[in-house]
Motif scaffolding. Sequence first.
Motif, PDB file in Angstrom:
ATOM      1  N   TYR A  38       0.838  -1.200   0.000  1.00  0.00           N
ATOM      2  CA  TYR A  38       0.000   0.000   0.000  1.00  0.00           C
ATOM      3  C   TYR A  38       0.873   1.249   0.000  1.00  0.00           C
ATOM      4  CZ  TYR A  38      -2.546   3.919   1.952  1.00  0.00           C
ATOM      5  OH  TYR A  38      -3.042   5.178   2.168  1.00  0.00           O
ATOM      6  N   MET A  39       1.850   1.275   0.912  1.00  0.00           N
ATOM      7  CA  MET A  39       2.691   2.459   1.073  1.00  0.00           C
ATOM      8  C   MET A  39       3.455   2.787  -0.202  1.00  0.00           C
ATOM      9  SD  MET A  39       6.186   3.384   1.791  1.00  0.00           S
ATOM     10  CE  MET A  39       6.780   1.792   2.265  1.00  0.00           C
ATOM     11  N   ILE A  40       4.089   1.789  -0.822  1.00  0.00           N
ATOM     12  CA  ILE A  40       4.923   2.081  -1.989  1.00  0.00           C
ATOM     13  C   ILE A  40       4.091   2.447  -3.211  1.00  0.00           C
ATOM     14  CG2 ILE A  40       5.250  -0.249  -2.951  1.00  0.00           C
ATOM     15  CD1 ILE A  40       8.054   2.301  -2.373  1.00  0.00           C
ATOM     16  N   VAL A  41       2.949   1.800  -3.378  1.00  0.00           N
ATOM     17  CA  VAL A  41       2.078   2.140  -4.514  1.00  0.00           C
ATOM     18  C   VAL A  41       1.544   3.561  -4.358  1.00  0.00           C
ATOM     19  CG1 VAL A  41      -0.115   1.594  -5.644  1.00  0.00           C
ATOM     20  CG2 VAL A  41       1.493  -0.239  -5.097  1.00  0.00           C
ATOM     21  N   GLU A  42       1.092   3.897  -3.167  1.00  0.00           N
ATOM     22  CA  GLU A  42       0.580   5.248  -2.922  1.00  0.00           C
ATOM     23  C   GLU A  42       1.691   6.287  -3.014  1.00  0.00           C
ATOM     24  OE1 GLU A  42      -2.635   6.337  -2.538  1.00  0.00           O
ATOM     25  OE2 GLU A  42      -3.033   4.288  -3.188  1.00  0.00           O
ATOM     26  N   TYR A  43       2.860   5.943  -2.516  1.00  0.00           N
ATOM     27  CA  TYR A  43       4.015   6.857  -2.498  1.00  0.00           C
ATOM     28  C   TYR A  43       4.342   7.345  -3.907  1.00  0.00           C
ATOM     29  CZ  TYR A  43       8.654   8.538  -1.003  1.00  0.00           C
ATOM     30  OH  TYR A  43       9.758   9.310  -0.703  1.00  0.00           O
ATOM     31  N   TYR A  44       4.280   6.451  -4.874  1.00  0.00           N
ATOM     32  CA  TYR A  44       4.620   6.811  -6.256  1.00  0.00           C
ATOM     33  C   TYR A  44       3.407   7.067  -7.144  1.00  0.00           C
ATOM     34  CZ  TYR A  44       9.450   5.865  -5.185  1.00  0.00           C
ATOM     35  OH  TYR A  44      10.703   5.927  -4.631  1.00  0.00           O
ATOM     36  N   SER A  45       2.225   7.146  -6.564  1.00  0.00           N
ATOM     37  CA  SER A  45       1.014   7.312  -7.370  1.00  0.00           C
ATOM     38  C   SER A  45       0.762   8.742  -7.826  1.00  0.00           C
ATOM     39  CB  SER A  45      -0.211   6.793  -6.609  1.00  0.00           C
ATOM     40  OG  SER A  45      -0.474   7.622  -5.492  1.00  0.00           O
ATOM     41  N   VAL A  46       1.408   9.691  -7.199  1.00  0.00           N
ATOM     42  CA  VAL A  46       1.177  11.100  -7.525  1.00  0.00           C
ATOM     43  C   VAL A  46       2.508  11.759  -7.865  1.00  0.00           C
ATOM     44  CG1 VAL A  46       0.361  13.314  -6.611  1.00  0.00           C
ATOM     45  CG2 VAL A  46      -0.833  11.212  -6.012  1.00  0.00           C
ATOM     46  N   GLN A  47       2.504  12.559  -8.915  1.00  0.00           N
ATOM     47  CA  GLN A  47       3.701  13.282  -9.337  1.00  0.00           C
ATOM     48  C   GLN A  47       3.434  14.780  -9.279  1.00  0.00           C
ATOM     49  OE1 GLN A  47       6.668  11.725 -10.077  1.00  0.00           O
ATOM     50  NE2 GLN A  47       5.580   9.899  -9.405  1.00  0.00           N
ATOM     51  N   GLY A  48       4.467  15.545  -9.467  1.00  0.00           N
ATOM     52  CA  GLY A  48       4.321  16.994  -9.548  1.00  0.00           C
ATOM     53  C   GLY A  48       4.074  17.648  -8.204  1.00  0.00           C
ATOM     54  N   LYS A  51       2.655  15.879  -4.980  1.00  0.00           N
ATOM     55  CA  LYS A  51       3.420  14.801  -4.370  1.00  0.00           C
ATOM     56  C   LYS A  51       3.605  15.003  -2.868  1.00  0.00           C
ATOM     57  CE  LYS A  51       7.519  14.467  -6.049  1.00  0.00           C
ATOM     58  NZ  LYS A  51       8.713  14.146  -6.824  1.00  0.00           N
ATOM     59  N   ALA A  52       3.972  16.192  -2.447  1.00  0.00           N
ATOM     60  CA  ALA A  52       4.221  16.456  -1.022  1.00  0.00           C
ATOM     61  C   ALA A  52       2.955  16.279  -0.194  1.00  0.00           C
ATOM     62  CB  ALA A  52       4.794  17.854  -0.833  1.00  0.00           C
ATOM     63  N   VAL A  53       1.850  16.769  -0.709  1.00  0.00           N
ATOM     64  CA  VAL A  53       0.572  16.634   0.001  1.00  0.00           C
ATOM     65  C   VAL A  53       0.198  15.159   0.103  1.00  0.00           C
ATOM     66  CG1 VAL A  53      -1.897  17.137  -0.097  1.00  0.00           C
ATOM     67  CG2 VAL A  53      -0.239  18.921  -0.659  1.00  0.00           C
ATOM     68  N   ASN A  54       0.358  14.421  -0.988  1.00  0.00           N
ATOM     69  CA  ASN A  54       0.051  12.992  -0.996  1.00  0.00           C
ATOM     70  C   ASN A  54       0.902  12.245   0.023  1.00  0.00           C
ATOM     71  OD1 ASN A  54      -1.166  10.540  -2.153  1.00  0.00           O
ATOM     72  ND2 ASN A  54       0.903  10.143  -2.890  1.00  0.00           N
ATOM     73  N   THR A  68      10.200   9.325   8.131  1.00  0.00           N
ATOM     74  CA  THR A  68      10.132   7.870   8.279  1.00  0.00           C
ATOM     75  C   THR A  68       9.509   7.243   7.043  1.00  0.00           C
ATOM     76  OG1 THR A  68      10.012   8.046  10.686  1.00  0.00           O
ATOM     77  CG2 THR A  68       9.208   5.992   9.709  1.00  0.00           C
ATOM     78  N   LEU A  69       8.502   7.893   6.492  1.00  0.00           N
ATOM     79  CA  LEU A  69       7.883   7.404   5.258  1.00  0.00           C
ATOM     80  C   LEU A  69       8.916   7.324   4.142  1.00  0.00           C
ATOM     81  CD1 LEU A  69       5.361   6.618   3.568  1.00  0.00           C
ATOM     82  CD2 LEU A  69       5.115   9.061   3.073  1.00  0.00           C
ATOM     83  N   HIS A  70       9.731   8.380   3.980  1.00  0.00           N
ATOM     84  CA  HIS A  70      10.767   8.383   2.938  1.00  0.00           C
ATOM     85  C   HIS A  70      11.740   7.226   3.151  1.00  0.00           C
ATOM     86  CE1 HIS A  70       9.446  12.065   1.116  1.00  0.00           C
ATOM     87  NE2 HIS A  70       9.693  12.791   2.183  1.00  0.00           N
ATOM     88  N   THR A  71      12.150   7.011   4.383  1.00  0.00           N
ATOM     89  CA  THR A  71      13.088   5.929   4.694  1.00  0.00           C
ATOM     90  C   THR A  71      12.471   4.577   4.349  1.00  0.00           C
ATOM     91  OG1 THR A  71      14.114   7.223   6.453  1.00  0.00           O
ATOM     92  CG2 THR A  71      14.433   4.835   6.535  1.00  0.00           C
TER      93      THR A  71
END
Length: 93
Positions: A38-48, A51-54, A68-71
């Motif tokens: 879930y985390m990785i799919v959502e992490y890369y699901s939004v661009q531009g 992205k920060a808000v997502n 921690t999310l970035h790590t």
Amino acid sequence: ITDMTADTVGSSAADEETDLEYACLESCLAELRPDDRYMIVEYYSVQGSAKAVNRSSIAEKLNISVGTLHTRANRVRERLATCVLSCTNRDRH
């Protein structure tokens, strides 16, 4: 005609390689724990600019900081890259 055939064969081989990589990625994603998937799919699901808000939203849902999310995302991405490389190497032979 020979040049066109060579281009078509090269394109076909590239398409097959891309198909293999996508199939391996799907397989590797399926092997992840559900929360990591879930985390990785959502992490890369939004661009531009969104992205920060997502990513803030994802961190909030997981009750962790954005750092921690970035790590975690980096660690999961590295595991996925290793898995996909292993899968593509195995399936080529």
